[in-house]
Design a protein around this motif. Structure first.
Motif, PDB file in Angstrom:
ATOM      1  N   GLU A 528       0.833  -1.206   0.000  1.00  0.00           N
ATOM      2  CA  GLU A 528       0.000   0.000   0.000  1.00  0.00           C
ATOM      3  C   GLU A 528       0.868   1.256   0.000  1.00  0.00           C
ATOM      4  OE1 GLU A 528      -2.573  -0.222   3.360  1.00  0.00           O
ATOM      5  OE2 GLU A 528      -3.726  -1.937   2.591  1.00  0.00           O
ATOM      6  N   ALA A 529       2.050   1.150   0.648  1.00  0.00           N
ATOM      7  CA  ALA A 529       2.968   2.298   0.711  1.00  0.00           C
ATOM      8  C   ALA A 529       3.801   2.435  -0.561  1.00  0.00           C
ATOM      9  CB  ALA A 529       3.887   2.155   1.928  1.00  0.00           C
ATOM     10  N   GLY A 530       3.622   1.498  -1.503  1.00  0.00           N
ATOM     11  CA  GLY A 530       4.312   1.624  -2.790  1.00  0.00           C
ATOM     12  C   GLY A 530       5.410   0.611  -3.050  1.00  0.00           C
ATOM     13  N   MET A 531       5.596  -0.368  -2.165  1.00  0.00           N
ATOM     14  CA  MET A 531       6.636  -1.363  -2.396  1.00  0.00           C
ATOM     15  C   MET A 531       6.300  -2.227  -3.610  1.00  0.00           C
ATOM     16  SD  MET A 531       7.892  -4.559   0.006  1.00  0.00           S
ATOM     17  CE  MET A 531       6.512  -5.631  -0.481  1.00  0.00           C
ATOM     18  N   GLU A 532       7.276  -2.419  -4.502  1.00  0.00           N
ATOM     19  CA  GLU A 532       7.112  -3.312  -5.645  1.00  0.00           C
ATOM     20  C   GLU A 532       7.621  -4.694  -5.264  1.00  0.00           C
ATOM     21  OE1 GLU A 532       9.025  -1.722  -9.080  1.00  0.00           O
ATOM     22  OE2 GLU A 532       7.428  -0.280  -9.466  1.00  0.00           O
ATOM     23  N   THR A 533       6.807  -5.710  -5.473  1.00  0.00           N
ATOM     24  CA  THR A 533       7.216  -7.070  -5.122  1.00  0.00           C
ATOM     25  C   THR A 533       8.253  -7.591  -6.121  1.00  0.00           C
ATOM     26  OG1 THR A 533       5.484  -8.082  -6.454  1.00  0.00           O
ATOM     27  CG2 THR A 533       4.934  -7.530  -4.161  1.00  0.00           C
ATOM     28  N   LEU A 534       8.860  -8.738  -5.791  1.00  0.00           N
ATOM     29  CA  LEU A 534       9.803  -9.375  -6.707  1.00  0.00           C
ATOM     30  C   LEU A 534       9.153  -9.642  -8.060  1.00  0.00           C
ATOM     31  CD1 LEU A 534      11.443 -11.940  -4.256  1.00  0.00           C
ATOM     32  CD2 LEU A 534      12.692 -10.211  -5.557  1.00  0.00           C
ATOM     33  N   LEU A 535       7.886 -10.080  -8.012  1.00  0.00           N
ATOM     34  CA  LEU A 535       7.178 -10.396  -9.247  1.00  0.00           C
ATOM     35  C   LEU A 535       6.964  -9.137 -10.089  1.00  0.00           C
ATOM     36  CD1 LEU A 535       5.994 -12.983 -10.495  1.00  0.00           C
ATOM     37  CD2 LEU A 535       3.784 -12.334  -9.534  1.00  0.00           C
ATOM     38  N   MET A 536       6.639  -8.038  -9.438  1.00  0.00           N
ATOM     39  CA  MET A 536       6.402  -6.783 -10.156  1.00  0.00           C
ATOM     40  C   MET A 536       7.696  -6.250 -10.769  1.00  0.00           C
ATOM     41  SD  MET A 536       3.816  -5.188  -7.307  1.00  0.00           S
ATOM     42  CE  MET A 536       3.575  -3.576  -8.004  1.00  0.00           C
ATOM     43  N   ASP A 537       8.795  -6.330 -10.009  1.00  0.00           N
ATOM     44  CA  ASP A 537      10.082  -5.876 -10.537  1.00  0.00           C
ATOM     45  C   ASP A 537      10.514  -6.764 -11.701  1.00  0.00           C
ATOM     46  OD1 ASP A 537      12.480  -4.124 -10.254  1.00  0.00           O
ATOM     47  OD2 ASP A 537      13.478  -6.027  -9.863  1.00  0.00           O
ATOM     48  N   GLY A 538      10.278  -8.082 -11.547  1.00  0.00           N
ATOM     49  CA  GLY A 538      10.614  -9.002 -12.627  1.00  0.00           C
ATOM     50  C   GLY A 538       9.795  -8.736 -13.879  1.00  0.00           C
ATOM     51  N   TRP A 539       8.508  -8.435 -13.701  1.00  0.00           N
ATOM     52  CA  TRP A 539       7.650  -8.156 -14.850  1.00  0.00           C
ATOM     53  C   TRP A 539       8.122  -6.900 -15.590  1.00  0.00           C
ATOM     54  CZ3 TRP A 539       4.696 -10.273 -18.186  1.00  0.00           C
ATOM     55  CH2 TRP A 539       3.785  -9.535 -18.950  1.00  0.00           C
ATOM     56  N   ALA A 540       8.565  -5.905 -14.835  1.00  0.00           N
ATOM     57  CA  ALA A 540       9.104  -4.688 -15.465  1.00  0.00           C
ATOM     58  C   ALA A 540      10.319  -5.039 -16.325  1.00  0.00           C
ATOM     59  CB  ALA A 540       9.483  -3.663 -14.393  1.00  0.00           C
ATOM     60  N   LYS A 541      11.139  -5.984 -15.862  1.00  0.00           N
ATOM     61  CA  LYS A 541      12.322  -6.385 -16.632  1.00  0.00           C
ATOM     62  C   LYS A 541      11.947  -7.286 -17.809  1.00  0.00           C
ATOM     63  CE  LYS A 541      15.394  -5.296 -12.911  1.00  0.00           C
ATOM     64  NZ  LYS A 541      15.915  -5.609 -11.588  1.00  0.00           N
ATOM     65  N   VAL A 542      10.819  -7.982 -17.697  1.00  0.00           N
ATOM     66  CA  VAL A 542      10.305  -8.731 -18.854  1.00  0.00           C
ATOM     67  C   VAL A 542       9.873  -7.749 -19.941  1.00  0.00           C
ATOM     68  CG1 VAL A 542       8.379 -10.150 -19.663  1.00  0.00           C
ATOM     69  CG2 VAL A 542       9.609 -10.789 -17.580  1.00  0.00           C
ATOM     70  N   LEU A 543       9.158  -6.689 -19.558  1.00  0.00           N
ATOM     71  CA  LEU A 543       8.688  -5.702 -20.537  1.00  0.00           C
ATOM     72  C   LEU A 543       9.853  -4.957 -21.179  1.00  0.00           C
ATOM     73  CD1 LEU A 543       5.583  -4.202 -18.680  1.00  0.00           C
ATOM     74  CD2 LEU A 543       5.631  -5.942 -20.475  1.00  0.00           C
ATOM     75  N   GLU A 544      10.978  -4.821 -20.435  1.00  0.00           N
ATOM     76  CA  GLU A 544      12.166  -4.168 -21.000  1.00  0.00           C
ATOM     77  C   GLU A 544      12.908  -5.084 -21.974  1.00  0.00           C
ATOM     78  OE1 GLU A 544      14.483  -3.288 -17.576  1.00  0.00           O
ATOM     79  OE2 GLU A 544      13.200  -1.657 -16.882  1.00  0.00           O
ATOM     80  N   GLY A 545      12.560  -6.376 -21.974  1.00  0.00           N
ATOM     81  CA  GLY A 545      13.264  -7.325 -22.829  1.00  0.00           C
ATOM     82  C   GLY A 545      14.504  -7.897 -22.192  1.00  0.00           C
ATOM     83  N   THR A 546      14.655  -7.699 -20.867  1.00  0.00           N
ATOM     84  CA  THR A 546      15.841  -8.196 -20.175  1.00  0.00           C
ATOM     85  C   THR A 546      15.757  -9.690 -19.904  1.00  0.00           C
ATOM     86  OG1 THR A 546      16.050  -6.029 -19.116  1.00  0.00           O
ATOM     87  CG2 THR A 546      17.327  -7.831 -18.163  1.00  0.00           C
ATOM     88  N   THR A 547      14.574 -10.173 -19.550  1.00  0.00           N
ATOM     89  CA  THR A 547      14.383 -11.592 -19.274  1.00  0.00           C
ATOM     90  C   THR A 547      13.036 -12.033 -19.855  1.00  0.00           C
ATOM     91  OG1 THR A 547      14.524 -13.304 -17.549  1.00  0.00           O
ATOM     92  CG2 THR A 547      13.334 -11.289 -16.986  1.00  0.00           C
ATOM     93  N   SER A 548      12.693 -13.303 -19.672  1.00  0.00           N
ATOM     94  CA  SER A 548      11.464 -13.833 -20.270  1.00  0.00           C
ATOM     95  C   SER A 548      10.432 -14.150 -19.196  1.00  0.00           C
ATOM     96  CB  SER A 548      11.775 -15.104 -21.058  1.00  0.00           C
ATOM     97  OG  SER A 548      12.196 -16.139 -20.179  1.00  0.00           O
ATOM     98  N   VAL A 549       9.181 -14.321 -19.613  1.00  0.00           N
ATOM     99  CA  VAL A 549       8.110 -14.674 -18.687  1.00  0.00           C
ATOM    100  C   VAL A 549       8.403 -16.029 -18.039  1.00  0.00           C
ATOM    101  CG1 VAL A 549       5.655 -15.205 -18.463  1.00  0.00           C
ATOM    102  CG2 VAL A 549       6.390 -13.352 -19.974  1.00  0.00           C
ATOM    103  N   GLU A 550       8.884 -16.998 -18.843  1.00  0.00           N
ATOM    104  CA  GLU A 550       9.186 -18.338 -18.315  1.00  0.00           C
ATOM    105  C   GLU A 550      10.253 -18.268 -17.233  1.00  0.00           C
ATOM    106  OE1 GLU A 550       7.908 -18.674 -22.595  1.00  0.00           O
ATOM    107  OE2 GLU A 550       9.326 -17.453 -21.478  1.00  0.00           O
ATOM    108  N   GLU A 551      11.271 -17.457 -17.457  1.00  0.00           N
ATOM    109  CA  GLU A 551      12.355 -17.341 -16.486  1.00  0.00           C
ATOM    110  C   GLU A 551      11.878 -16.650 -15.214  1.00  0.00           C
ATOM    111  OE1 GLU A 551      16.343 -17.833 -15.082  1.00  0.00           O
ATOM    112  OE2 GLU A 551      15.049 -18.816 -16.537  1.00  0.00           O
ATOM    113  N   LEU A 552      11.026 -15.642 -15.371  1.00  0.00           N
ATOM    114  CA  LEU A 552      10.467 -14.949 -14.207  1.00  0.00           C
ATOM    115  C   LEU A 552       9.693 -15.926 -13.325  1.00  0.00           C
ATOM    116  CD1 LEU A 552       9.629 -12.457 -12.557  1.00  0.00           C
ATOM    117  CD2 LEU A 552       7.784 -12.084 -14.211  1.00  0.00           C
ATOM    118  N   LEU A 553       8.847 -16.742 -13.949  1.00  0.00           N
ATOM    119  CA  LEU A 553       8.043 -17.691 -13.182  1.00  0.00           C
ATOM    120  C   LEU A 553       8.890 -18.819 -12.606  1.00  0.00           C
ATOM    121  CD1 LEU A 553       4.887 -17.900 -15.477  1.00  0.00           C
ATOM    122  CD2 LEU A 553       5.183 -16.581 -13.365  1.00  0.00           C
TER     123      LEU A 553
END
Length: 557
Positions: A528-553
């Motif tokens: 609620e205070a704005g913390m991004e979870t590991l999953l959210m940070d990973g998804w941001a890096k998926v959208l950047e093209g740094t890693t893949s959805v399969e690797e994130l999961l």
């Protein structure tokens, strides 16, 4: 022959003004125009090499995409290719050997390749860095390792303790060369760990590359004792003791770099297993910017480690890069006017200007006793390798509350669980809330190969992982998928990137800690205070093209 500047202008690689500035800089520095252009960032090294090749009328090859003929590579031994920084890449229509070189004027190399291959040599030009990478790819040690395995098996090498005479210390002994090649190949393949495992029928060698184990060799079971004994001697481990686990350390030189390895032996039913962690000292000089921390997380984290006191915890499983993050943080805050002391088990990387203490339980030097002692040594910053028990946690908390900046690691699955874990260690909740300033949870995901990843448009919202904060009103995103090429050994990934969850402890979280709230409640309030979870940070890096959805999961459940 056209001048270099003329070619650059004709090819449109430089403007006249840029060329004039570069010539002025060249005269001031007293070096070649090409070197000046690269240093100024006006040309990349491959661009310069390509232009120089055109200047002398030679062919330039881009080795990353060139279909290298392995039959040509096999004509010249790997050590010769490494010595001359040259690589056979194919044959001309007339049967001549085409050799890629960064310095085609090296007549000694041309003569050696012609003599060894018994063919006419046609030099072509390649960028030096690309050439070294290609040599590492194609001139592997696998063939030599297989030859050594055969010779060792034929001679029925089965070294016991009493057999460790001159043969085991002779640099030309097959067992010594076998071990050296295993280590050298692991370093070339960017492995983080080497596993040497005896089985019922053979000796298996596996490398952990980018967090995943790959089987590399299977050798005869008869050489298992010899390999283990050789590694024990190199690591200063008791070779007579085979019934209990032991630890040691060794150093090797690889292409001018000093590489440290942490060695651990483990008795199994089929013999002693050896695991070596490769410690590349360049990691100790990393900057926080190199770790891929996103801007928002970095701003929150830097706000806490620039304070003069408080506790910062980095959490995650073994091998998730916690130590690397802490060392990078130390590099950021260490300066001559502050006293930095670390207590580690073991000391993985040696850092200049920092006092590092290694625990020694046999001598009574535990984390708790060492920490108690160094607090009397006037430290400003204390790095504690790991908080394992109540006593260590209690002293670390008290140090953080009495004017010291304390950095440490903890084994929890996410950042909110760190507060409840300390309370479970019988630390008073009000002390936990007051002392802990920031918790960083971390995972390592494999990074997509820059050369072969392909776009993949998501066509169904169900393919987007849950709880990543995706706005369903937006168009479905385009992400990237691995393919596999020569550069990444056909895995589709090369290197790793860290995923972070940064939780700063504010008044609300402090109140929850004092009230002994659950990790789920603390996590809810932090989000609620704005913390991004590991999953959210990973998804941001998926959208950047740094890693893949399969690797994130794979790394974040």
């Amino acid at each position: 022959m056209k001048r270099l500047g003329t070619i650059l202008l004709e090819e449109g690689l430089l403007t006249e003004d840029q060329l004039i500035d570069a010539i002025d800089a060249q005269q001031q520095r007293g070096q070649s125009l090409g070197s000046t252009l690269v240093e100024l960032g006006l040309l990349t090294e491959p661009q310069l090499v390509q232009v120089l090749a055109a200047q002398v009328g030679m062919e330039f090859v881009e080795l990353a995409d060139y279909p290298v003929d392995r039959a040509a590579v096999a004509l010249v031994p790997g050590p010769v290719c490494r010595r001359h920084a040259a690589l056979p890449i194919g044959f001309s229509e007339a049967g001549e050997l085409r050799v890629a070189m960064s310095n085609p004027g090296n007549v000694v190399a041309v003569d050696d390749f012609r003599t060894i291959s018994k063919r006419t040599v046609v030099p072509v030009v390649a960028a030096h860095e690309d050439l070294l990478a290609a040599i590492d790819r194609y001139c592997r040690s696998d063939a030599e390792l297989e030859d050594l395995q055969e010779s060792l098996s034929e001679s029925e090498v089965n070294l016991d303790d009493e057999d460790l005479g001159s043969g085991i210390s002779d640099d030309d002994a097959p067992i010594v060369r076998f071990v050296n090649l295993l280590i050298s190949q692991a370093v070339q393949d960017r492995a983080s760990d080497i596993h040497i495992e005896p089985t019922e029928t053979d000796l298996r060698v596996r490398y952990r590359i980018d967090g995943v184990l790959h089987e590399m060799q299977r050798a005869s079971k008869t050489i298992a004792n010899g390999v283990t004994s050789r590694l024990k001697i190199m690591s200063d481990i008791d070779i007579a003791e085979r019934r209990k686990p032991q630890d040691g350390r060794l150093s090797v030189n690889h292409q001018g770099r000093k590489i440290d390895l942490r060695v651990a032996t483990l008795p199994t039913v089929w013999g002693e297993k050896v695991v070596m962690r490769i410690l590349d000292n360049s990691t100790a000089t990393l900057d926080l910017a190199d770790l891929g921390i996103r801007e928002r997380n970095y701003a929150q984290y830097s706000e806490t480690f620039t304070k003069p006191y408080g506790m910062i915890l980095v959490t995650g499983p073994t091998g998730s890069g916690k130590s690397t993050t802490l060392y990078a943080t130390l590099n950021q805050i260490s300066r001559p006017e502050i006293n930095v002391i670390t207590v580690e088990d073991p000391v993985e990387y040696r850092i200049a200007g920092i006092n590092q203490v290694q625990v020694n339980p046999k001598a009574g030097l535990t984390f708790a006793s060492a920490l108690r002692s160094i607090l009397r040594a006037d430290p400003d910053v204390v790095l504690l390798g790991e908080i394992r028990d109540h006593e260590t946690a209690q002293i670390a908390i008290e140090a953080a509350l009495t004017g010291h900046l304390v950095l440490s690691t903890l084994h929890t699955n996410d950042a909110p669980s760190a507060l409840t874990r300390l309370i479970e260690m019988d630390i008073e909740p009000f002390l936990v809330g007051s002392a802990v300033d920031c918790v960083v949870a971390q995972r390592l995901a494999r990074r997509l190969c820059d050369h072969c990843s392909v776009e993949y448009p998501i066509e169904d919202a169900s393919e987007i992982p849950a709880n990543v904060g995706w706005d369903e009103t937006k168009p479905l995103p385009v992400v990237y998928r691995p393919v596999g090429c020569q550069r990444c050994s056909n895995t589709g990934y090369r290197g790793r990137v860290a995923l972070h969850e940064v939780m700063t402890v504010d008044e609300d979280l402090e109140r929850l800690a004092v009230a002994r709230a659950s990790a789920a409640e603390i996590g809810r309030k932090a989000r609620e205070a704005g913390m991004e979870t590991l999953l959210m940070d990973g998804w941001a890096k998926v959208l950047e093209g740094t890693t893949s959805v399969e690797e994130l999961l794979r790394v974040v459940k």
